[in-house]
Design a protein around this motif. Structure first.
Motif, PDB file in Angstrom:
ATOM      1  N   ALA A 115       0.838  -1.199   0.000  1.00  0.00           N
ATOM      2  CA  ALA A 115       0.000   0.000   0.000  1.00  0.00           C
ATOM      3  C   ALA A 115       0.872   1.248   0.000  1.00  0.00           C
ATOM      4  CB  ALA A 115      -0.919   0.007   1.210  1.00  0.00           C
ATOM      5  N   GLU A 116       0.313   2.306  -0.566  1.00  0.00           N
ATOM      6  CA  GLU A 116       0.984   3.596  -0.508  1.00  0.00           C
ATOM      7  C   GLU A 116       0.523   4.343   0.737  1.00  0.00           C
ATOM      8  OE1 GLU A 116       1.875   7.402  -3.460  1.00  0.00           O
ATOM      9  OE2 GLU A 116       1.062   5.531  -4.260  1.00  0.00           O
ATOM     10  N   ASN A 117      -0.701   4.827   0.737  1.00  0.00           N
ATOM     11  CA  ASN A 117      -1.232   5.557   1.886  1.00  0.00           C
ATOM     12  C   ASN A 117      -2.503   4.877   2.373  1.00  0.00           C
ATOM     13  OD1 ASN A 117       0.663   7.848   1.729  1.00  0.00           O
ATOM     14  ND2 ASN A 117      -0.392   8.290  -0.191  1.00  0.00           N
ATOM     15  N   ALA A 118      -2.581   4.609   3.690  1.00  0.00           N
ATOM     16  CA  ALA A 118      -3.754   3.961   4.263  1.00  0.00           C
ATOM     17  C   ALA A 118      -4.072   4.585   5.615  1.00  0.00           C
ATOM     18  CB  ALA A 118      -3.535   2.459   4.423  1.00  0.00           C
ATOM     19  N   THR A 119      -5.367   4.829   5.844  1.00  0.00           N
ATOM     20  CA  THR A 119      -5.811   5.456   7.092  1.00  0.00           C
ATOM     21  C   THR A 119      -6.998   4.703   7.660  1.00  0.00           C
ATOM     22  OG1 THR A 119      -5.114   7.653   6.330  1.00  0.00           O
ATOM     23  CG2 THR A 119      -6.687   7.571   8.152  1.00  0.00           C
ATOM     24  N   GLY A 120      -6.916   4.351   8.932  1.00  0.00           N
ATOM     25  CA  GLY A 120      -8.054   3.810   9.667  1.00  0.00           C
ATOM     26  C   GLY A 120      -8.444   4.821  10.733  1.00  0.00           C
ATOM     27  N   THR A 121      -9.538   5.512  10.529  1.00  0.00           N
ATOM     28  CA  THR A 121      -9.863   6.672  11.345  1.00  0.00           C
ATOM     29  C   THR A 121     -10.045   6.318  12.814  1.00  0.00           C
ATOM     30  OG1 THR A 121     -10.934   7.689   9.421  1.00  0.00           O
ATOM     31  CG2 THR A 121     -11.417   8.639  11.586  1.00  0.00           C
ATOM     32  N   THR A 122     -10.721   5.190  13.100  1.00  0.00           N
ATOM     33  CA  THR A 122     -10.923   4.787  14.496  1.00  0.00           C
ATOM     34  C   THR A 122     -10.243   3.465  14.828  1.00  0.00           C
ATOM     35  OG1 THR A 122     -12.997   3.631  13.981  1.00  0.00           O
ATOM     36  CG2 THR A 122     -13.145   5.959  14.594  1.00  0.00           C
ATOM     37  N   GLY A 123      -9.611   2.817  13.846  1.00  0.00           N
ATOM     38  CA  GLY A 123      -9.017   1.508  14.075  1.00  0.00           C
ATOM     39  C   GLY A 123      -7.568   1.424  13.642  1.00  0.00           C
ATOM     40  N   PHE A 124      -7.298   0.524  12.703  1.00  0.00           N
ATOM     41  CA  PHE A 124      -5.939   0.288  12.211  1.00  0.00           C
ATOM     42  C   PHE A 124      -5.812   0.824  10.788  1.00  0.00           C
ATOM     43  CE2 PHE A 124      -5.604  -3.986  14.757  1.00  0.00           C
ATOM     44  CZ  PHE A 124      -5.861  -3.294  15.937  1.00  0.00           C
ATOM     45  N   GLY A 125      -4.628   1.359  10.485  1.00  0.00           N
ATOM     46  CA  GLY A 125      -4.370   1.731   9.101  1.00  0.00           C
ATOM     47  C   GLY A 125      -4.354   0.501   8.212  1.00  0.00           C
ATOM     48  N   ILE A 126      -3.560  -0.513   8.601  1.00  0.00           N
ATOM     49  CA  ILE A 126      -3.522  -1.811   7.926  1.00  0.00           C
ATOM     50  C   ILE A 126      -3.612  -2.896   8.991  1.00  0.00           C
ATOM     51  CG2 ILE A 126      -2.154  -3.417   6.540  1.00  0.00           C
ATOM     52  CD1 ILE A 126      -0.842  -1.006   5.201  1.00  0.00           C
ATOM     53  N   ASN A 127      -4.517  -3.839   8.785  1.00  0.00           N
ATOM     54  CA  ASN A 127      -4.683  -4.974   9.687  1.00  0.00           C
ATOM     55  C   ASN A 127      -4.620  -6.244   8.836  1.00  0.00           C
ATOM     56  OD1 ASN A 127      -5.410  -6.886  11.560  1.00  0.00           O
ATOM     57  ND2 ASN A 127      -7.445  -6.049  11.972  1.00  0.00           N
ATOM     58  N   ALA A 128      -3.528  -7.007   8.953  1.00  0.00           N
ATOM     59  CA  ALA A 128      -3.327  -8.191   8.119  1.00  0.00           C
ATOM     60  C   ALA A 128      -3.057  -9.403   8.994  1.00  0.00           C
ATOM     61  CB  ALA A 128      -2.155  -7.979   7.154  1.00  0.00           C
ATOM     62  N   THR A 129      -3.803 -10.494   8.748  1.00  0.00           N
ATOM     63  CA  THR A 129      -3.605 -11.714   9.512  1.00  0.00           C
ATOM     64  C   THR A 129      -3.579 -12.924   8.590  1.00  0.00           C
ATOM     65  OG1 THR A 129      -5.982 -12.045   9.899  1.00  0.00           O
ATOM     66  CG2 THR A 129      -4.776 -10.757  11.528  1.00  0.00           C
ATOM     67  N   ASN A 130      -2.809 -13.937   8.987  1.00  0.00           N
ATOM     68  CA  ASN A 130      -2.704 -15.190   8.254  1.00  0.00           C
ATOM     69  C   ASN A 130      -2.894 -16.338   9.231  1.00  0.00           C
ATOM     70  OD1 ASN A 130      -2.393 -16.710   5.952  1.00  0.00           O
ATOM     71  ND2 ASN A 130      -0.168 -16.599   5.904  1.00  0.00           N
ATOM     72  N   GLY A 131      -3.789 -17.264   8.895  1.00  0.00           N
ATOM     73  CA  GLY A 131      -4.137 -18.348   9.792  1.00  0.00           C
ATOM     74  C   GLY A 131      -3.144 -19.494   9.794  1.00  0.00           C
ATOM     75  N   PRO A 132      -3.392 -20.513  10.609  1.00  0.00           N
ATOM     76  CA  PRO A 132      -2.447 -21.628  10.787  1.00  0.00           C
ATOM     77  C   PRO A 132      -2.180 -22.423   9.514  1.00  0.00           C
ATOM     78  CG  PRO A 132      -4.059 -21.601  12.557  1.00  0.00           C
ATOM     79  CD  PRO A 132      -4.534 -20.619  11.536  1.00  0.00           C
ATOM     80  N   GLY A 133      -3.109 -22.406   8.560  1.00  0.00           N
ATOM     81  CA  GLY A 133      -2.888 -23.142   7.321  1.00  0.00           C
ATOM     82  C   GLY A 133      -2.124 -22.357   6.275  1.00  0.00           C
ATOM     83  N   GLY A 134      -1.793 -21.102   6.575  1.00  0.00           N
ATOM     84  CA  GLY A 134      -1.111 -20.255   5.616  1.00  0.00           C
ATOM     85  C   GLY A 134       0.397 -20.382   5.687  1.00  0.00           C
ATOM     86  N   THR A 135       1.059 -19.541   4.916  1.00  0.00           N
ATOM     87  CA  THR A 135       2.526 -19.539   4.901  1.00  0.00           C
ATOM     88  C   THR A 135       3.038 -18.196   5.420  1.00  0.00           C
ATOM     89  OG1 THR A 135       2.517 -18.901   2.538  1.00  0.00           O
ATOM     90  CG2 THR A 135       2.652 -21.247   3.056  1.00  0.00           C
ATOM     91  N   SER A 136       3.544 -17.345   4.559  1.00  0.00           N
ATOM     92  CA  SER A 136       4.155 -16.090   4.994  1.00  0.00           C
ATOM     93  C   SER A 136       3.153 -14.940   4.972  1.00  0.00           C
ATOM     94  CB  SER A 136       5.343 -15.746   4.100  1.00  0.00           C
ATOM     95  OG  SER A 136       4.915 -15.548   2.758  1.00  0.00           O
TER      96      SER A 136
END
Length: 227
Positions: A115-136
């Motif tokens: 991403a270039e510019n990201a804004t979360g006004t009341t939360g997170f700008g970027i929120n990324a999660t990967n579960g147990p079956g994922g890789t990187s």
């Protein structure tokens, strides 16, 4: 690929969309990939872009090149329950009343957020999660990422590394602000963070690695501060 309330016009292979609810809502319930490519997208009373790839699907990809904004919810909200990768690429700006970019991958594959510019006004700008079956899991921001709670949050339970590269990240809300960059790894890989100018109300950078025998590597350039 919408909620029935939006208007779209084709522009150089992408679409400009405004919706009374979602700007773009796309859900895949069958086999195969789900791909969204858009320019300017506005969601008036819900997410600007909501993408759902369900069981039986493969990869999920969202690419935006303009201004993506939601007045009440997330700018981009992408959830992949398929077997492939989850990729979000934004070369413009993404703004959400809650999260700027939300990326959740539950099963197979890697998560990549650029991403270039990201804004979360009341939360997170970027929120990324990967579960147990994922890789990187990889998050790269080349502009400014701001959240009232957290600038960039990345949580990886997959088998690969968790990597964050950012130029300006901040989570500085006076009541809810936590960290500029928060990384939590419970999977099998290393945590690698490289930042330039990071500010958090509690922590500039907060990193935990619960992977046995793995490492945390942090390179902090510029200024890293907590208020």
């Amino acid at each position: 690929m919408g909620d029935g309330s939006g208007t779209a016009s084709n522009a150089a292979g992408t679409v400009d969309v405004t919706g009374a609810n979602f700007g773009i809502y796309a859900a895949n319930y069958l086999a195969g990939a789900l791909t969204i490519s858009a320019n300017d997208v506005t969601g008036t009373s819900d997410d600007a872009i909501r993408a759902r790839n369900n069981f039986g699907g493969s990869t999920l990809s969202v690419t935006t090149s303009g201004t993506v904004s939601s007045n009440t919810d997330d700018g981009i909200d992408a959830t992949n329950r398929g077997t492939g990768d989850l990729t979000i690429t934004s070369t413009g700006s993404v703004t959400g009343a809650q999260m700027g970019i939300r990326a959740n991958n539950y099963y197979g594959g890697a998560v990549t957020v650029s991403a270039e510019n990201a804004t979360g006004t009341t939360g997170f700008g970027i929120n990324a999660t990967n579960g147990p079956g994922g890789t990187s899991l990889s998050v790269t921001s080349t502009g400014t990422v701001t959240g009232d709670m957290v600038g960039i949050f990345a949580g990886n339970a997959g088998t690969g590394d968790l990597m964050i590269t950012s130029t300006n990240a901040s989570g500085t809300g006076q009541v809810t602000g936590m960290g500029g960059v928060v990384a939590i790894n419970t999977g099998g890989g290393a945590v690698v963070i490289e930042t330039d100018n990071t500010t958090g109300q509690l922590d500039g950078i907060y990193a935990i690695n619960d992977a046995a025998g793995s490492s945390i590597e942090i390179t902090a350039l510029g200024t890293t501060t907590s208020d």
